[in-house]
Design a protein around this motif. Structure first.
Motif, PDB file in Angstrom:
ATOM      1  N   LEU A   1      -2.186   0.187  15.255  1.00 34.87           N
ATOM      2  CA  LEU A   1      -3.603   0.110  14.886  1.00 34.87           C
ATOM      3  C   LEU A   1      -3.904   0.905  13.629  1.00 34.87           C
ATOM      4  O   LEU A   1      -4.637   0.440  12.751  1.00 34.87           O
ATOM      5  N   LEU A   2      -3.334   2.111  13.504  1.00 38.73           N
ATOM      6  CA  LEU A   2      -3.785   3.066  12.495  1.00 38.73           C
ATOM      7  C   LEU A   2      -2.874   3.213  11.282  1.00 38.73           C
ATOM      8  O   LEU A   2      -3.331   3.700  10.243  1.00 38.73           O
ATOM      9  N   TYR A   3      -1.606   2.814  11.391  1.00 42.16           N
ATOM     10  CA  TYR A   3      -0.743   3.058  10.234  1.00 42.16           C
ATOM     11  C   TYR A   3      -0.964   2.010   9.157  1.00 42.16           C
ATOM     12  O   TYR A   3      -1.813   1.139   9.281  1.00 42.16           O
ATOM     13  N   LEU A   4      -0.213   2.066   8.071  1.00 39.21           N
ATOM     14  CA  LEU A   4      -0.451   1.260   6.879  1.00 39.21           C
ATOM     15  C   LEU A   4      -0.663  -0.217   7.181  1.00 39.21           C
ATOM     16  O   LEU A   4       0.028  -0.783   8.032  1.00 39.21           O
ATOM     17  N   PRO A   5      -1.597  -0.867   6.482  1.00 32.14           N
ATOM     18  CA  PRO A   5      -1.737  -2.318   6.622  1.00 32.14           C
ATOM     19  C   PRO A   5      -0.586  -3.017   5.912  1.00 32.14           C
ATOM     20  O   PRO A   5       0.320  -2.362   5.378  1.00 32.14           O
ATOM     21  N   CYS A   6      -0.613  -4.338   5.872  1.00 28.99           N
ATOM     22  CA  CYS A   6       0.445  -5.078   5.189  1.00 28.99           C
ATOM     23  C   CYS A   6       0.399  -4.797   3.687  1.00 28.99           C
ATOM     24  O   CYS A   6      -0.626  -4.362   3.150  1.00 28.99           O
ATOM     25  N   MET A   7       1.512  -5.074   3.018  1.00 22.78           N
ATOM     26  CA  MET A   7       1.604  -4.778   1.591  1.00 22.78           C
ATOM     27  C   MET A   7       0.581  -5.573   0.782  1.00 22.78           C
ATOM     28  O   MET A   7       0.076  -5.100  -0.242  1.00 22.78           O
ATOM     29  N   ALA A   8       0.283  -6.798   1.225  1.00 20.88           N
ATOM     30  CA  ALA A   8      -0.710  -7.610   0.515  1.00 20.88           C
ATOM     31  C   ALA A   8      -2.073  -6.932   0.536  1.00 20.88           C
ATOM     32  O   ALA A   8      -2.796  -6.922  -0.467  1.00 20.88           O
ATOM     33  N   ALA A   9      -2.441  -6.348   1.674  1.00 13.82           N
ATOM     34  CA  ALA A   9      -3.722  -5.648   1.781  1.00 13.82           C
ATOM     35  C   ALA A   9      -3.744  -4.411   0.883  1.00 13.82           C
ATOM     36  O   ALA A   9      -4.767  -4.105   0.255  1.00 13.82           O
ATOM     37  N   LEU A  10      -2.617  -3.694   0.803  1.00  7.73           N
ATOM     38  CA  LEU A  10      -2.547  -2.533  -0.085  1.00  7.73           C
ATOM     39  C   LEU A  10      -2.708  -2.961  -1.546  1.00  7.73           C
ATOM     40  O   LEU A  10      -3.353  -2.277  -2.339  1.00  7.73           O
ATOM     41  N   GLY A  11      -2.120  -4.109  -1.900  1.00 11.87           N
ATOM     42  CA  GLY A  11      -2.260  -4.618  -3.262  1.00 11.87           C
ATOM     43  C   GLY A  11      -3.702  -4.963  -3.598  1.00 11.87           C
ATOM     44  O   GLY A  11      -4.196  -4.641  -4.687  1.00 11.87           O
ATOM     45  N   VAL A  12      -4.399  -5.611  -2.650  1.00 11.03           N
ATOM     46  CA  VAL A  12      -5.807  -5.948  -2.862  1.00 11.03           C
ATOM     47  C   VAL A  12      -6.653  -4.675  -2.921  1.00 11.03           C
ATOM     48  O   VAL A  12      -7.594  -4.572  -3.718  1.00 11.03           O
ATOM     49  N   MET A  13      -6.297  -3.685  -2.114  1.00 11.97           N
ATOM     50  CA  MET A  13      -7.015  -2.410  -2.134  1.00 11.97           C
ATOM     51  C   MET A  13      -6.914  -1.763  -3.514  1.00 11.97           C
ATOM     52  O   MET A  13      -7.912  -1.291  -4.072  1.00 11.97           O
ATOM     53  N   LYS A  14      -5.705  -1.774  -4.082  1.00 12.43           N
ATOM     54  CA  LYS A  14      -5.527  -1.193  -5.417  1.00 12.43           C
ATOM     55  C   LYS A  14      -6.336  -1.973  -6.459  1.00 12.43           C
ATOM     56  O   LYS A  14      -6.965  -1.394  -7.362  1.00 12.43           O
ATOM     57  N   LYS A  15      -6.340  -3.292  -6.331  1.00 14.84           N
ATOM     58  CA  LYS A  15      -7.074  -4.125  -7.286  1.00 14.84           C
ATOM     59  C   LYS A  15      -8.567  -3.838  -7.230  1.00 14.84           C
ATOM     60  O   LYS A  15      -9.244  -3.764  -8.267  1.00 14.84           O
ATOM     61  N   GLU A  16      -9.109  -3.664  -6.019  1.00 16.62           N
ATOM     62  CA  GLU A  16     -10.542  -3.418  -5.875  1.00 16.62           C
ATOM     63  C   GLU A  16     -10.927  -1.999  -6.286  1.00 16.62           C
ATOM     64  O   GLU A  16     -11.986  -1.775  -6.860  1.00 16.62           O
ATOM     65  N   VAL A  17     -10.057  -1.026  -5.973  1.00 11.50           N
ATOM     66  CA  VAL A  17     -10.344   0.373  -6.327  1.00 11.50           C
ATOM     67  C   VAL A  17     -10.083   0.614  -7.806  1.00 11.50           C
ATOM     68  O   VAL A  17     -10.796   1.379  -8.465  1.00 11.50           O
ATOM     69  N   GLY A  18      -9.048  -0.040  -8.347  1.00 10.69           N
ATOM     70  CA  GLY A  18      -8.736   0.080  -9.765  1.00 10.69           C
ATOM     71  C   GLY A  18      -7.680   1.107 -10.104  1.00 10.69           C
ATOM     72  O   GLY A  18      -7.187   1.158 -11.234  1.00 10.69           O
ATOM     73  N   ARG A  19      -7.282   1.940  -9.126  1.00 10.34           N
ATOM     74  CA  ARG A  19      -6.286   2.982  -9.389  1.00 10.34           C
ATOM     75  C   ARG A  19      -5.348   3.093  -8.187  1.00 10.34           C
ATOM     76  O   ARG A  19      -5.710   2.764  -7.062  1.00 10.34           O
ATOM     77  N   TRP A  20      -4.131   3.604  -8.455  1.00  8.04           N
ATOM     78  CA  TRP A  20      -3.173   3.781  -7.371  1.00  8.04           C
ATOM     79  C   TRP A  20      -3.396   5.086  -6.601  1.00  8.04           C
ATOM     80  O   TRP A  20      -3.036   5.181  -5.427  1.00  8.04           O
ATOM     81  N   LYS A  21      -3.987   6.099  -7.252  1.00  8.67           N
ATOM     82  CA  LYS A  21      -4.107   7.406  -6.606  1.00  8.67           C
ATOM     83  C   LYS A  21      -4.865   7.337  -5.278  1.00  8.67           C
ATOM     84  O   LYS A  21      -4.389   7.858  -4.259  1.00  8.67           O
TER      85      LYS A  21
END
Length: 709
Positions: free
Chosen positions: A661-681
């Motif tokens: 439930l709580l650990y990292l989502p799939c890599m695709a979701a992490l990629g979209v997260m970076k795209k929406e946030v704009g930074r990797w940090k």
């Protein structure tokens, strides 16, 4: 047969999907719009000698590109240029629906209006002068009721006649106040002579530029004409502010609303006092300050309970079917490698995921029913009060609800939040919502170690835990590194409607097909890779020792044949277990085991969690393959295998569900997260946080469960 392409455009909850089902029947398919994860519903029907291809565009209130749905709808209308656009309007809420209609008028597309839910219009005593409204909108209006299947043939007839040019649409322009019209015409004249912008309607593009539309700005800035356009825009801004102390965008919105109010005054007659409806009586309970939240929790609990109670027999039947398939295939394949990859890999891995299909279908039927009935909008309204206590914008609950289906579109849906802080916080907590990909893990473990009645309660608790951790995380972020600003929450509450059977089943079927497709592609590929990693490299010493010991057992005259068979089986299982530990997968798992052992996991679960970063369903398929490689020959029943495994118990099952439930989502979701946030940090900080909170919560749950269970 000639083909016409028709796009259905309308507000959410306007009956557009029901109309789509009424038009296309069984001839439907589901995919994604290019470049995004928003689902694309497409179907066809034959009428009047034409094959009519119908595309159901995402529900949207306007064509301003803030949300993913608005962007997809607008791009489709501009780039694909359908032959006819059918603007589906909710008859009982005509005024709200006309905002999208005015924007279609501005685009000057060939469109007609399907005035839907006319049965409700008549029940409420509302009278709509359709002929007068046609003249104002400059399009044909066809009264329909998708629920009662009335007006469908008339709509198809109009689609064919408009699409083939047999009847012309006298398009009306929506004129704005003189100061705006002058600037619109000036900008339109400039962009009209730019060759690269010929694909756009020049008047519409001019209006969008005056509205400070980011996508329109980005498009025009690429070309030399921008130098002249920018001068006109700056002059328009100064002139409007000098005269009205406003922005052009505000004045354009005012003029649209003035047109809509005028159309309503001229064309709509209704009872002055609206009698109380069933919606009013139900809302007295579900929106009550004291009862609203308990009712919401009860409704969600009922959905999860029914998912397990009704899905258990079908799941057991599918599990038995795959076990029979494994037992039937194994003797037919003399080649040991081929037998292992088919039985231990494909059947155990893919079958281990597909057995949960009944539960997936039932859950999505329940959620689709709640969405179509109008209750989910009430749920967001009720939860809003809770959300504000944790510093979150009330609208954040909408992406969170979307996150129960998939994190990717949910993260993209945060674009509707105007506050950058609210967007960032909501993006960070969405992965804590239990997406549909995590459900197979929950169903497997609940079904293996708990009764159906208890399983529903545990599943309900897991979903609530995700929401609780998300809200707690939001409170921490808002109280420390981020500000606590928030905005008022305004949301439409549509009337309650009994969803059409076809619409609910279609939504559930679409989700099921996408689940099966993933099982046949991504999960199948992962299963084969895991099988290879779990079988190689081979350990010759183990094979030699096995051969010697097997020969000793067969040569022992003091044993009965039954005893020899039992010892040979135990020896074979030990060989497979030792070989698995020696393999690439085993070695990788052994490296992780010291960190995972305190929360109840061995190295086999560690491998499954790593592969689950590709897609959470792969956790189940990996476990099925890994455990099958060390279990009996032909064993495809992962649930039974886990029940027999001494390293697995109720505490381990609960801990694993919490971790997934709580650990990292799939890599695709992490990629979209970076795209929406704009930074990797921020994404990296979130990754460390989610792994940490997953380990801590799993440790607490595991140690507590060991004491209680």
């Amino acid at each position: 047969m000639k083909e016409l392409t028709v796009a259905l455009a309308g507000n959410p909850n306007c009956g557009k999907s029901s109309l789509f089902n009424a038009l296309t029947g069984a001839h439907q398919k589901v995919g994604n719009f290019p470049g995004v994860t928003i689902e694309k519903y497409e179907g066809h029907c034959d009428f009047g000698g034409y094959r009519i291809r119908v595309v159901d565009l995402p529900g949207t209130y306007s064509l301003t590109p803030y949300s993913p749905e608005e962007i997809v709808t607008r791009q489709y209308l501009i780039e694909e240029r359908p032959d006819v656009v059918v603007n589906v309007i909710e008859g009982p809420n005509l005024e709200r629906s006309l905002l999208l209609t005015t924007q279609l008028m501005e685009m000057e597309v060939d469109f007609l209006v399907a005035l839907n839910m006319m049965d409700e219009v008549e029940e409420q005593g509302i009278s709509i002068e359709t002929k007068q409204l046609q003249q104002l909108l400059g399009c044909h209006i066809v009264p329909t009721s998708a629920k009662k299947m009335t007006g469908i043939d008339a709509l198809l007839n109009h689609i064919v006649r408009v699409g083939t040019g047999k009847i012309e649409i006298q398009k009306n322009k929506l004129f704005f106040r003189p100061a705006l019209e002058e600037r619109i015409n000036e900008i339109a004249s400039l962009v009209h002579h730019e060759p690269e912008l010929q694909g756009f309607n020049s008047r519409w593009l001019a209006i969008k530029l005056l509205e400070s539309d980011k996508e329109a700005y980005r498009e025009v800035r690429q070309y030399p004409v921008w130098v002249k356009v920018e001068v006109v825009l700056q002059e328009a801004m100064k002139e409007v502010r000098r005269q009205d102390d406003s922005d052009p965008e505000e004045l354009i919105a005012e003029d649209r609303n003035a047109f809509i109010r005028g159309a309503m005054k001229e064309c709509v007659r209704g009872p002055k006092e609206r009698p109380a409806t069933m919606t009013d009586y139900i809302d007295m309970v579900v929106l009550n300050r004291l009862l609203g939240l308990p009712v919401f929790l009860l409704v969600v609990w009922a959905v999860f309970h029914l998912t397990f109670s009704l899905g258990a027999p079908a799941m057991d039947a599918l599990s038995s079917l795959f076990a029979l398939a494994a037992n039937a295939v194994a003797p037919l394949l003399p080649n040991e490698m081929l037998r292992s990859i088919l039985v231990d890999g494909v059947i155990a891995g893919v079958g281990g995921v597909l057995v949960f299909l009944p539960n997936i279908v039932l859950l999505f039927i329940g959620l689709s029913f709640l969405e179509a009935s109008g209750y989910m909008a009430r749920a967001a309204f009720v939860i809003d009060r809770v959300m504000h206590r944790f510093g979150l914008h009330g609208k954040s609950f909408i992406p969170m609800i979307t996150g129960f289906g998939c994190s990717i579109p949910a993260i993209m849906a945060t674009r509707t939040l105007q506050s950058r802080t609210d967007r960032l916080v909501t993006i960070m907590i969405i992965p804590f919502m239990s997406c549909g990909a995590k459900l197979p893990v929950y169903v497997l473990l609940c079904g293996a170690f708990f009764s159906p009645a208890m399983a529903g309660n545990i599943l309900f608790g897991i979903y609530l835990l995700g929401i609780a951790v998300g809200l707690w995380t939001a409170w921490v972020l808002k109280s420390t590194v981020l500000g606590s600003d928030s905005e008022p929450f305004v949301m439409e509450l549509p009337p309650y409607r009994w969803p059409t059977f076809g619409s609910v089943i279609f939504q559930a079927r679409a989700k099921a097909l996408m689940y099966v497709k993933k099982a046949g592609t991504l999960i199948l590929a992962a299963v084969v890779l895991i099988w290879v990693a779990g079988n190689y490299p081979k350990n010759p010493e183990l094979d030699g020792a096995f051969a010697v010991r097997s020969a000793e057992i067969q040569a022992d005259s003091g044993m009965t044949p039954a005893e020899k068979e039992q010892l040979s089986g135990e020896l074979g299982r030990k060989l497979r277990s030792d070989q698995l530990a020696y393999s690439f997968a085993g070695r990788a798992g052994m490296l992780m085991e010291p960190v995972l052992r305190p929360i109840g996991f061995d190295w086999r679960i560690g491998i499954a969690l790593v592969t689950g970063l590709a897609a959470k369903e792969v956790v189940v398929s990996t476990m099925a393959t890994i455990y099958a490689l060390s279990a009996e020959e032909g064993s495809a029943d992962l649930k039974a295998t886990l029940q027999r495994d001494p390293a697995f118990n109720k505490a381990t099952a609960l801990s694993l569900m919490v971790f997934v439930l709580l650990y990292l989502p799939c890599m695709a979701a992490l990629g979209v997260m970076k795209k929406e946030v704009g930074r990797w940090k921020p994404v990296l900080l979130y990754s460390v946080y989610s792994l940490s909170i997953a380990w801590v919560m799993s440790f607490i749950v595991y140690r507590t469960a060991l004491l209680i269970l």
